[in-house]
Design an enzyme around this catalytic site. Structure first.
Site, PDB file in Angstrom:
ATOM      1  N   GLU A 174       0.805  -1.217   0.000  1.00 29.38           N
ATOM      2  CA  GLU A 174       0.000   0.000   0.000  1.00 29.38           C
ATOM      3  C   GLU A 174       0.844   1.276   0.000  1.00 29.38           C
ATOM      4  O   GLU A 174       0.339   2.369   0.243  1.00 29.38           O
ATOM      5  CB  GLU A 174      -0.919  -0.010   1.222  1.00 29.38           C
ATOM      6  CG  GLU A 174      -1.837  -1.228   1.293  1.00 29.38           C
ATOM      7  CD  GLU A 174      -3.100  -1.092   0.443  1.00 29.38           C
ATOM      8  OE1 GLU A 174      -3.780  -0.064   0.557  1.00 29.38           O
ATOM      9  OE2 GLU A 174      -3.385  -2.022  -0.325  1.00 29.38           O
ATOM     10  N   HIS A 243      -4.648   1.974   7.266  1.00 29.54           N
ATOM     11  CA  HIS A 243      -3.231   2.193   7.007  1.00 29.54           C
ATOM     12  C   HIS A 243      -2.579   2.708   8.281  1.00 29.54           C
ATOM     13  O   HIS A 243      -3.227   3.347   9.120  1.00 29.54           O
ATOM     14  CB  HIS A 243      -3.015   3.228   5.892  1.00 29.54           C
ATOM     15  CG  HIS A 243      -3.430   2.762   4.539  1.00 29.54           C
ATOM     16  ND1 HIS A 243      -4.165   3.553   3.675  1.00 29.54           N
ATOM     17  CD2 HIS A 243      -3.241   1.591   3.895  1.00 29.54           C
ATOM     18  CE1 HIS A 243      -4.395   2.889   2.550  1.00 29.54           C
ATOM     19  NE2 HIS A 243      -3.851   1.699   2.671  1.00 29.54           N
ATOM     20  N   CYS A 365      -2.747  11.702   3.557  1.00 31.26           N
ATOM     21  CA  CYS A 365      -3.098  10.775   2.477  1.00 31.26           C
ATOM     22  C   CYS A 365      -2.858  11.392   1.112  1.00 31.26           C
ATOM     23  O   CYS A 365      -2.594  10.685   0.137  1.00 31.26           O
ATOM     24  CB  CYS A 365      -4.567  10.366   2.575  1.00 31.26           C
ATOM     25  SG  CYS A 365      -4.958   9.226   3.907  1.00 31.26           S
TER      26      CYS A 365
END
Length: 434
Positions: A174, A243, A365
């Site tokens: 990721e 995350h 993000c």
């Protein structure tokens, strides 16, 4: 010019919508089906970029990806013109089409993992494109992400761009959202921390595989003695921290983390202190900010940045945080306490990225961090570096071409497909990438 950190933000795309595609992302699920505001979202992102530029921090930008993603629909058996392919896919499988329409590449913390020159065996900046194999809509991003990164960082004397890892979810990667780097300064050798999840049968899956992190570390030529692999707390994952960057963030020698961020925090902290003497670990107690509040406000998805020294105490840092932090009494009380304490975090810069937040993406993000010395900085393709003039031009493109709103039913509207394609073409032309 000493080594600096450049934040490459993804410009929020014209298909920004709330389809609720991301299992384990609490905000995404809570707002599924709501009306989105792509134009406002992109302008909010651009305002964040400008705020950092005004602080004297270098800022980059990556364009949104082509959506709807017609190639994947063709690969699944739909044919004809692009519009015919989209219409057939929408009629046959609306859920599939929503995945092909997602604007999720805006969250460039998931674009790649980056290791700077001081950490790598060959003295180049290494970037490994994330495969994002755990979510259908995100798994579509890697090819175009690789295209843009290879263009922006094309000088092989300074950069090495690796393709995404193979073998799908078995090597699910990721990107930087599960990677932290700590060092005495951006230009000094550092300790790279890879955070992975372990599936324990909970309702939400772990997305980052340890074997993927180990592969990235090998590809980047990292020193095993300065590379840590740390399990994320399953409690955090099940609470909605899909995350690591939802519960922890690092910058230079400072780690800012929730009490329940890591499965074995004692072992991790001890290993980090051994590898990086002088590290400052700021742990937020759960009795002051619970996991639910941390995830709702994205306190830890703030950008932790080093501030220019002019007019400040050397080594000062700031948290660039979403306004949701100030609106939550418990979180803001903690922030005020943090700023008054004896630690490097001196400022809280509150920004509005509410459109991104409603889809589960905070300030951190939206950006990919790249540390570069003067020679590497000069070698970056200038089309991807933001200045005042380009920022103004991008704002004008967004104001003219981005849809004002998208409803759930609009996603199947051919007129919208044409509109968003034209919007992206206008942007690429403005950036001289078309």
């Amino acid at each position: 010019m000493t080594t600096v950190e450049i934040n490459f933000d993804g410009l929020i795309g014209p298909t920004h919508n709330y389809a609720g595609l991301s299992l384990g992302n609490v905000a995404s699920a809570a707002n599924a089906g709501e009306v989105s505001a792509p134009r406002q979202a992109a302008l909010q992102g651009l305002a964040k970029m400008k705020r950092l530029m005004d602080l004297g921090i270098p800022q980059g930008v990556l364009p949104p990806q082509e959506r709807p993603h017609v190639p994947v629909l063709r690969a699944l058996g739909f044919d004809g013109s692009d519009s015919a392919v989209c219409a057939a896919a929408w009629a046959a499988d609306p859920a599939l089409f929503r995945n092909a329409f997602a604007a999720s590449a805006m969250w460039t913390a998931n674009a790649a993992t980056v290791s700077p020159k001081p950490d790598t065996a060959d003295g180049r900046i290494h970037l490994t494109v994330a495969n994002l194999a755990s979510m259908a809509h995100r798994s579509l991003e890697a090819p175009e992400t690789e295209q843009w990164l290879r263009l922006a960082f094309s000088d092989e004397a300074h950069f090495c761009v690796h393709p995404p890892l193979r073998f799908g979810v078995h090597f699910g990667d990721e990107g930087a959202a599960n990677h932290m780097r700590l060092a005495p300064a951006h230009g000094a050798p550092g300790v790279e921390v890879f955070v992975y999840g372990e599936d324990r049968g909970g309702r939400f899956p772990a997305r980052q595989r340890r074997r993927a992190s180990e592969a990235v570390a090998r590809l980047h030529g990292l020193d095993p003695k300065r590379t840590l692999f740390v399990a994320q707390s399953d409690a955090a994952i099940q609470a909605g921290a899909f995350h690591n960057d939802v519960v922890a963030v690092a910058n230079e020698h400072v780690l800012f983390a929730h009490e329940h961020a890591f499965e074995d925090k004692g072992a991790f902290y001890a290993a980090l202190e051994e590898a990086l003497p002088g590290v400052v670990i700021i742990e937020v107690p759960a009795n002051e900010v619970g996991l639910e509040d941390a995830i709702r406000t994205y306190l830890f998805n703030s950008q932790l940045i080093s501030l220019p020294p002019e007019g400040r105490e050397p080594g000062s840092m700031a948290l660039v945080m979403p306004q949701e932090c100030r609106e939550n009494q418990r979180v803001w009380s903690y922030v005020e306490k943090l700023l008054a304490a004896d630690n490097p975090i001196r400022e809280a810069i509150v920004i509005d990225v509410r459109e991104s937040m409603r889809n589960g993406g905070g300030p951190a993000c939206l950006r990919l961090r790249v540390q570069a010395d003067a020679a590497a900085f000069a070698a970056i393709d200038r089309r991807f570096l933001l200045d005042e003039a380009l920022w103004e031009r991008l704002c004008r493109v967004v104001e003219r071409h981005w849809p004002e709103r998208i409803t759930a039913s609009d996603i199947g509207n051919p007129a919208l497909w044409d509109e968003v394609r034209a919007a992206r073409r206008a942007l690429l032309t403005e950036m001289r990438l078309a």
